[in-house]
Design an enzyme around this catalytic site. Structure first.
Site, PDB file in Angstrom:
ATOM      1  N   LYS A 200       1.688   4.068   7.439  1.00 27.59           N
ATOM      2  CA  LYS A 200       0.881   4.922   6.579  1.00 27.59           C
ATOM      3  C   LYS A 200       1.327   6.375   6.687  1.00 27.59           C
ATOM      4  CE  LYS A 200      -2.160   2.000   4.885  1.00 27.59           C
ATOM      5  NZ  LYS A 200      -1.387   0.828   5.272  1.00 27.59           N
TER       6      LYS A 200
ATOM      7  N   SER B 233       0.808  -1.220   0.000  1.00 21.40           N
ATOM      8  CA  SER B 233       0.000   0.000   0.000  1.00 21.40           C
ATOM      9  C   SER B 233       0.838   1.265   0.000  1.00 21.40           C
ATOM     10  CB  SER B 233      -0.940   0.018   1.214  1.00 21.40           C
ATOM     11  OG  SER B 233      -0.229   0.337   2.393  1.00 21.40           O
TER      12      SER B 233
END
Length: 231
Positions: A190, A152
């Site tokens: 993230k 991701s």
């Protein structure tokens, strides 16, 4: 993408030119990179020149000019510095300097795997240790490493299987890539964004949605300062 030896040589040339104003000799490069012959240095120099990182000036001894540096060497901090290989050490200095200036490298614990995808269960057990250049460590805080699982963050240059180097801290600025602990149970890697009383954890891959949580559910465990890649 530069190989480990190409990156080591470019960094060694940069350090010597910053210190002395002139590039090192081929013999000094050979000793610094622990190569058996100067032919290996010739190949590395040629590869760096072909990739546009250095320029050799004709008819001048030791005439090497650095044209540009990889982005990770130019801009420390938020952008990760990428060093290929499973175990990393900075370029060795010439043997004459070994007694006066020890190699600056630090061994960090690898605390298991971190999800660059949907959050996975938080991991706090040391799986092994890894050697990283001291120049990769940002600030005076504690550091640790994690193995990346998932894709991701691929558009931020972070791939599945990479090792990320994390500086421990509990705060983050918008745009930082952080290790975030969600609801005291799941950890993920993230990009951090605070939006009023919520925190958004953004992926760097359009295939993944941004996840938004109440701010009390997200605890910053550290900020990304470096990255080690295996090939």
């Amino acid at each position: 993408m530069l190989t480990r030896k190409q990156l080591e040589l470019l960094d060694f040339i940069r350090v010597r030119m910053d210190a002395d104003g002139v590039p090192p000799s081929f013999d000094e490069m050979k000793e610094a990179l622990d190569l058996r012959s100067k032919s290996g240095i010739h190949r590395l120099i040629t590869a760096l020149e072909e990739r546009g990182f250095i320029r050799r000036l004709a008819h001048r001894a030791r005439a090497i000019e650095i044209v540009r540096l990889p982005e990770a060497m130019e801009r420390p901090g938020f952008s990760p510095r990428v060093i290929p290989g499973n175990r990393v050490a900075p370029p060795a200095p010439p043997r004459s300097a070994l007694a006066a200036e020890p190699v600056n490298a630090t061994e960090l614990p690898v605390m298991g795997r971190i999800a660059a995808g949907v959050p996975i269960e938080a991991i706090s057990q040391i799986s092994h240790h890894i050697l990283v250049p001291g120049s990769m460590l940002s600030g005076k805080g504690q550091h640790y490493a994690l193995e990346v699982k998932g894709d991701s963050m691929i558009e931020a240059g972070i791939n599945d299987g990479d090792i990320v180097v994390i500086r421990e801290q509990i705060t983050a600025e918008n745009g930082d890539i952080v290790v975030a602990l969600v609801d005291d149970a799941e950890a993920t890697l993230k990009r951090f964004r605070r939006r009023g009383n919520t925190i958004a954890l953004e992926a760097a891959n359009p295939a993944y949605d941004t996840r938004v949580y109440p701010d009390h559910m997200v605890k910053v465990q550290g900020r990304l300062v470096g990255l080690i890649r295996s090939y």
